[in-house]
Write an enzyme that holds these catalytic residues in place. Sequence first.
Site, PDB file in Angstrom:
ATOM      1  N   GLU A 268     -12.359 -33.734  13.941  1.00  0.00           N
ATOM      2  CA  GLU A 268     -12.051 -35.004  14.493  1.00  0.00           C
ATOM      3  C   GLU A 268     -10.775 -35.531  13.483  1.00  0.00           C
ATOM      4  OE1 GLU A 268     -15.751 -37.215  14.830  1.00  0.00           O
ATOM      5  OE2 GLU A 268     -16.335 -36.017  16.326  1.00  0.00           O
TER       6      GLU A 268
ATOM      7  N   HIS B 230     -14.999 -40.661  18.539  1.00  0.00           N
ATOM      8  CA  HIS B 230     -16.318 -40.784  17.876  1.00  0.00           C
ATOM      9  C   HIS B 230     -16.785 -42.548  17.677  1.00  0.00           C
ATOM     10  CE1 HIS B 230     -18.928 -38.730  14.667  1.00  0.00           C
ATOM     11  NE2 HIS B 230     -19.632 -39.742  15.151  1.00  0.00           N
TER      12      HIS B 230
HETATM   13  P1  NAD Z   1     -33.101 -38.233  16.215  1.00  0.00           P
HETATM   14  O1  NAD Z   1     -33.109 -37.720  14.941  1.00  0.00           O
HETATM   15  O2  NAD Z   1     -33.952 -39.495  16.434  1.00  0.00           O
HETATM   16  O3  NAD Z   1     -33.174 -37.322  17.456  1.00  0.00           O
HETATM   17  C1  NAD Z   1     -32.765 -36.192  17.428  1.00  0.00           C
HETATM   18  C2  NAD Z   1     -33.568 -35.101  17.955  1.00  0.00           C
HETATM   19  O4  NAD Z   1     -32.879 -33.794  18.270  1.00  0.00           O
HETATM   20  C3  NAD Z   1     -34.866 -34.951  17.413  1.00  0.00           C
HETATM   21  O5  NAD Z   1     -36.270 -35.084  18.175  1.00  0.00           O
HETATM   22  C4  NAD Z   1     -34.858 -33.581  17.013  1.00  0.00           C
HETATM   23  O6  NAD Z   1     -36.165 -32.711  17.264  1.00  0.00           O
HETATM   24  C5  NAD Z   1     -33.879 -32.944  18.042  1.00  0.00           C
HETATM   25  N1  NAD Z   1     -33.208 -31.641  17.965  1.00  0.00           N
HETATM   26  C6  NAD Z   1     -32.849 -31.075  16.749  1.00  0.00           C
HETATM   27  N2  NAD Z   1     -32.216 -29.931  16.852  1.00  0.00           N
HETATM   28  C7  NAD Z   1     -32.535 -29.553  18.196  1.00  0.00           C
HETATM   29  C8  NAD Z   1     -32.562 -28.426  18.940  1.00  0.00           C
HETATM   30  N3  NAD Z   1     -31.935 -27.287  18.368  1.00  0.00           N
HETATM   31  N4  NAD Z   1     -32.938 -28.196  20.407  1.00  0.00           N
HETATM   32  C9  NAD Z   1     -33.598 -29.475  20.594  1.00  0.00           C
HETATM   33  N5  NAD Z   1     -33.569 -30.385  20.038  1.00  0.00           N
HETATM   34  C10 NAD Z   1     -33.321 -30.708  18.836  1.00  0.00           C
HETATM   35  O7  NAD Z   1     -31.503 -38.678  16.174  1.00  0.00           O
HETATM   36  P2  NAD Z   1     -30.745 -39.993  16.970  1.00  0.00           P
HETATM   37  O8  NAD Z   1     -30.494 -41.302  16.186  1.00  0.00           O
HETATM   38  O9  NAD Z   1     -31.201 -39.810  18.357  1.00  0.00           O
HETATM   39  O10 NAD Z   1     -29.368 -39.316  17.080  1.00  0.00           O
HETATM   40  C11 NAD Z   1     -28.973 -38.193  17.947  1.00  0.00           C
HETATM   41  C12 NAD Z   1     -27.670 -37.626  17.611  1.00  0.00           C
HETATM   42  O11 NAD Z   1     -26.656 -38.691  17.748  1.00  0.00           O
HETATM   43  C13 NAD Z   1     -27.304 -37.190  15.927  1.00  0.00           C
HETATM   44  O12 NAD Z   1     -26.598 -35.863  16.071  1.00  0.00           O
HETATM   45  C14 NAD Z   1     -26.549 -38.313  15.459  1.00  0.00           C
HETATM   46  O13 NAD Z   1     -25.689 -37.632  14.404  1.00  0.00           O
HETATM   47  C15 NAD Z   1     -25.681 -38.586  16.577  1.00  0.00           C
HETATM   48  N6  NAD Z   1     -25.118 -39.819  16.526  1.00  0.00           N
HETATM   49  C16 NAD Z   1     -23.746 -40.024  16.963  1.00  0.00           C
HETATM   50  C17 NAD Z   1     -23.170 -41.253  16.979  1.00  0.00           C
HETATM   51  C18 NAD Z   1     -21.808 -41.592  17.418  1.00  0.00           C
HETATM   52  O14 NAD Z   1     -21.136 -42.249  17.027  1.00  0.00           O
HETATM   53  N7  NAD Z   1     -21.359 -40.664  18.509  1.00  0.00           N
HETATM   54  C19 NAD Z   1     -23.803 -42.387  16.511  1.00  0.00           C
HETATM   55  C20 NAD Z   1     -25.082 -42.276  16.211  1.00  0.00           C
HETATM   56  C21 NAD Z   1     -25.909 -40.917  16.164  1.00  0.00           C
END
Ligand code: NAD
Length: 311
Positions: free
Chosen positions: A260, A281
Amino acid sequence: MVRALITDPVDEYIVNELGRHGVIVDYKPGISKDDLLRIVGDYEILVVRSRTKVTREVIDAAGKLKVIARAGVGLDNIDVNYARSRGIEVINAPEGSTQSVAELAIGLMITAARLVALQDRLVKGGDWPKGKFMGTELFGKVLGIIGFGRIGQRVAELARAIGMKVQAYDIVDMRDRAVKLGVDFVDFETLIRSSDFITIHVSLTPNAKRMIGERELQMMKDGVIIINTSRGEVIDTRALLKALNDGKVAAAALDVLENEPPREPWEIELVKHPRVIITPHIGAETREAQRRIAEILVNKVVNYIMSNNIK
Ligand code: NAD
């Protein structure tokens, strides 16, 4: 006096509230790596978003550092293990952006299903493509959610309200939570074989890297729509480009990329693909999410410095 260095753009609440608690705040969003290395040794608190890479080199240069505060969720730009091994607390505000990212995922689903971005581009180019494309509804379609954490679960609630059939997969057994939300908890292969839309919400654990590759894409339904607002590394984007060109994948909407901004020739080809929607993003880029993150973060940082008597 405790000093804080902020190296990425953050809600002004963080600057003001840390100041109100007696912290001297230097706000330097966009600071270069060299300047960061030069000055980071003067601070007890470092506040970053995703741009600043808090590497071993930065941590080694930060002799007084007690807290690294990430204004957001993902900690993949911070060498967390190394920081903790040096006695530095790493704090984030994971719950602050859940609603914003979930809303974006739903918005991207509709944008992809109704070809909103493409039609907009055509009209702006002087065309009037009415009758040229046929979209699909979300109602009644099967949505597969990979990663059933905070955001995945919120997406499930919103998608259920639209009338989608929702199924989810997570490495952690979340069956009980799924039942409460009216979601089928399924294994990975079932999910990718039987979903009309797939939205990815995993955290970037080692086994999440490239979890969607050529093999998985081939197993998907013809005409699947893929949404990724988690992390770019989760999808093998070269394989995705091929699946789009083969017609296997009808559309992809991506808020995150491996690089990115994109830089490899194949990434440029991907972002320019007519059936790909890219946002830079922006999942957490709402006033509400940034304010929520700021409040949560300041609260945690102030509690930490007070309870550990950092002066
Ligand atoms: P979270 O930790 O609450 O949920 C993530 C889930 O993914 C967990 O339940 C975990 O067990 C599961 N997981 C991890 N590895 C896995 C795999 N290999 N297979 C299946 N499940 C798996 O996190 P969240 O707050 O829900 O955030 C989710 C994602 O969104 C993260 O990657 C975070 O970085 C991303 N995010 C992106 C933005 C953006 O600007 N686009 C903003 C916030 C969060």
